[in-house]
Enzyme design. Sequence first.
Site, PDB file in Angstrom:
ATOM      1  N   ARG B 274       0.864  -1.176   0.000  1.00 20.93           N
ATOM      2  CA  ARG B 274       0.000   0.000   0.000  1.00 20.93           C
ATOM      3  C   ARG B 274       0.899   1.223   0.000  1.00 20.93           C
ATOM      4  NH1 ARG B 274      -2.251   0.936   5.393  1.00 20.93           N
ATOM      5  NH2 ARG B 274      -0.902   2.752   5.258  1.00 20.93           N
ATOM      6  N   HIS B 278      -3.595   4.490   4.380  1.00 28.51           N
ATOM      7  CA  HIS B 278      -4.729   3.549   4.419  1.00 28.51           C
ATOM      8  C   HIS B 278      -5.955   4.196   3.775  1.00 28.51           C
ATOM      9  CE1 HIS B 278      -7.705   0.709   5.798  1.00 28.51           C
ATOM     10  NE2 HIS B 278      -8.343   1.670   6.435  1.00 28.51           N
ATOM     11  N   TYR B 287       3.729   5.454  11.732  1.00 25.59           N
ATOM     12  CA  TYR B 287       3.999   4.033  11.989  1.00 25.59           C
ATOM     13  C   TYR B 287       4.912   3.360  10.968  1.00 25.59           C
ATOM     14  CZ  TYR B 287       0.020   3.669   8.740  1.00 25.59           C
ATOM     15  OH  TYR B 287      -0.828   3.810   7.669  1.00 25.59           O
TER      16      TYR B 287
HETATM   17  C1  TPP Z   1     -14.759  -5.672  11.555  1.00 23.06           C
HETATM   18  C2  TPP Z   1     -13.961  -4.438  11.297  1.00 23.06           C
HETATM   19  N1  TPP Z   1     -13.075  -4.006  12.219  1.00 23.06           N
HETATM   20  C3  TPP Z   1     -12.370  -2.886  12.011  1.00 23.06           C
HETATM   21  C4  TPP Z   1     -12.549  -2.147  10.867  1.00 23.06           C
HETATM   22  C5  TPP Z   1     -11.771  -0.846  10.648  1.00 23.06           C
HETATM   23  N2  TPP Z   1     -10.780  -1.070   9.563  1.00 23.06           N
HETATM   24  C6  TPP Z   1     -11.030  -0.663   8.314  1.00 23.06           C
HETATM   25  S1  TPP Z   1      -9.855  -1.125   7.253  1.00 23.06           S
HETATM   26  C7  TPP Z   1      -8.940  -1.869   8.455  1.00 23.06           C
HETATM   27  C8  TPP Z   1      -7.657  -2.567   8.090  1.00 23.06           C
HETATM   28  C9  TPP Z   1      -7.859  -3.657   7.093  1.00 23.06           C
HETATM   29  O1  TPP Z   1      -6.628  -4.172   6.675  1.00 23.06           O
HETATM   30  P1  TPP Z   1      -6.520  -5.224   5.501  1.00 23.06           P
HETATM   31  O2  TPP Z   1      -7.489  -6.327   5.708  1.00 23.06           O
HETATM   32  O3  TPP Z   1      -5.086  -5.606   5.394  1.00 23.06           O
HETATM   33  O4  TPP Z   1      -6.996  -4.439   4.196  1.00 23.06           O
HETATM   34  P2  TPP Z   1      -6.337  -3.147   3.519  1.00 23.06           P
HETATM   35  O5  TPP Z   1      -6.968  -1.948   4.159  1.00 23.06           O
HETATM   36  O6  TPP Z   1      -4.878  -3.210   3.750  1.00 23.06           O
HETATM   37  O7  TPP Z   1      -6.709  -3.225   2.082  1.00 23.06           O
HETATM   38  C10 TPP Z   1      -9.562  -1.718   9.691  1.00 23.06           C
HETATM   39  C11 TPP Z   1      -9.015  -2.195  10.984  1.00 23.06           C
HETATM   40  C12 TPP Z   1     -13.492  -2.617   9.930  1.00 23.06           C
HETATM   41  N3  TPP Z   1     -13.743  -1.950   8.793  1.00 23.06           N
HETATM   42  N4  TPP Z   1     -14.169  -3.758  10.151  1.00 23.06           N
END
Ligand code: TPP
Lengths: 332, 379
Positions: B274, B278, B287
């Site tokens: 990425r 985010h 971080y």
């Molecule tokens: C159940 C849940 N917990 C927390 C969140 C908040 N949240 C949104 S994106 C994210 C990180 C997701 O990481 P990843 O699965 O690696 O996907 P990426 O964003 O890197 O594409 C979090 C913690 C959420 N959307 N859903």
Amino acid sequence: MTLSIDAQVATMPMAKALNAGLRQAMAENDKVLLMGEDIGKLGGVFRITEGLQAEFGEGRVLDTPLAESGIIGTAIGLAMRGYRPVCEIQFDGFIYPGFNQITSQLAKLTNRNEGSMQMPVVIRVPYGGHIGAIEHHQESPEAYFAHTAGLRSVSPSTPNDAYWMIQEAIASNDPVMFFEPKSRYWPKGEVDLSGSAASLHASRVVRTGTDATVVAHGAMVSVLLAAAELAAAEGISLEVVDLRSISPIDYTPILESVRKTGRLVVAQEAPGNVSVGSEIAATVAERAFYSLEAPVLRVSGFDVPFPPAKLEALYLPDADRILEAVDRALAY
Amino acid sequence: MAETETTSLTPPVQVLAADGTFSPTASAEPYLPYLEALSDSDHEQFYRDMVTARAFDTEAANLQRQGQLALWPPCHGQEGAQVGSGRAARSQDHIFPSYREHAVGLIRGVDLLGIIEVMRGTTHSGWDVADPRNGNFRPYTLVIGAQALHATGYAMGVKFDGATATGNPETDEAVMVYFGDGATSQGDVNEAMIFAASYQTPQVFFLQNNHWAISVPVTTQSRTPLFERARGFGLPAVQVDGNDVLASYAVSAKHLTDARSGGGPQLIEALTYRIGAHTTSDDPTKYRTQDVTDSWIAKDPIVRFEAYLRNKGASEEFFTGVIADAKDFTADIRARTHAIEDPDLSFMFDSVYSEDHPVMTEQREWLSAYERNMAGGAA
Ligand SMILES: Cc1ncc(C[n+]2csc(CCOP(=O)(O)OP(=O)(O)O)c2C)c(N)n1
Ligand SMILES: [Mg+2]
């Protein structure tokens, strides 16, 4: 229990009525699937689905892996594909691992998709106390789901309603939380197999009376009817309303009754705090204020975790607790 | 400080070296036939997809900064994984995205203004999956991992319908679900693999390991390479260089083919990064260090593939043409973003249920009357 083909009215327990209703829905529409833990070979821990896998095959009655979120999440995917899954949650207290899929996905998908997607999923939940079971097996979690927009929530109190309401729930294009009062699985009642379904969401006066109105859903309806018998012996006439549906709630019969009696007692097994009974009390106060001769009273479980079984008789409202509240209402 | 890489004994499948030369790893061997079937115009399309998605993504982030959108989750850096996998899917396949798969949406035919609308706050879905023009690309799911179960259930239905493994590659259906490295810790993703294995669903789990779940490195989710976990569920699994669009394509094409022809569920872990934050609300300087990001910028999927195409003799006009078209694409998105209207108040009540509902009717009417009275009072 055997049924002859031309039987119109049969006597059977709710457990068999649900089984017959499920069988009827499966026979009518081959998109109806049953999913759950131990529901196939075993017929479910309450035997509600007994014989259905043998009759319809393993492709229609799925013994799933042991994962509630998995059951509901895959049911959602199957509904997207055109199926009509009926999920069994083994006991009330085990629904929480599926809570996220129910509240954030199942309830919202039609809305998220602006009506272009329907979610005809039924979640059957054996619920409530009176069975002397260990922790997690006697709870009444219906308020969580009644609170969630996008879900419909119903609870039959008789074998006849169970037979018809399960079929209507399966026919609904919205997700339906189907709360089965497990303490009422075994008492027998008449089922009018040739009848027709009352509206899934209609509440109903099941005993007429003039002095006070008492309202409940599920297993508590039979407690109200017992209380009404006892009250009648003392010359007090209670009108009993069976909610049948807890979301939406059909207020018309309740308000009509309260306008007549001027007094309302709402009963439920669930804790009273932020409960279905609280919602009814608030709504009746808003809509029938000038008809009320007394405050609306709630008779509920206590606001504690469901206690160990040896205390359940103290926790669960019984006819005496109902009558104590009726007396208080009549004292105004 | 936590490391940010999990290591595997076998190197990921790769066909293009970092400088764009064609030098497949030994692990790429079984996948090469899928590349032989590609024409020059297929290659050009891959490039066009990646450049268009990058331009769109950059424009959307700008629109967010200008106050047009509440939020933007960028796909910058992940275009190789997304275009490779997205182009490998066939038209009859079903795609369950997470919320960052803008390039896949583009490939499937979705009007990307729909994603803009979601991020602006005028809709929860942005496009109608029932409309065949949207290529069976389902609306985004924001609850991490939830869509994995929907995909598995859908794939169970495909199998129950007998719509797969008939031997006809033109019609046999498969399902592909996208999720991130953070999502692999969710119960739903694990339950999805369990159900998929039990029912042997025609399905590919496409994991984009972009090394971060907001601020948390992948090593906090797992100390084993993530694809190796899938084998524990009984799924064939492979790790691919996600910044190599050809490798991503070949691996996806093979595993989708396997899934479509009765091979059951499969998992692909695409290693990528990425590059951006985010979302536009995030501050990665808190971080992570720029030097690691820079090392991944050096592996940019678009730069690498451009070098490959130039080596093969693609013309300068081709590249300038693609860039000009991408500019037009984003100008159109920008203009239409400014023209998006807010929904009417009845919108929130309209499709909560599939039919008229007494509570919805009552509350819609109440709010309409209230708004009319307030407007009247102010006049
Ligand atoms: C159940 C849940 N917990 C927390 C969140 C908040 N949240 C949104 S994106 C994210 C990180 C997701 O990481 P990843 O699965 O690696 O996907 P990426 O964003 O890197 O594409 C979090 C913690 C959420 N959307 N859903
Ligand atoms: Mg990630």
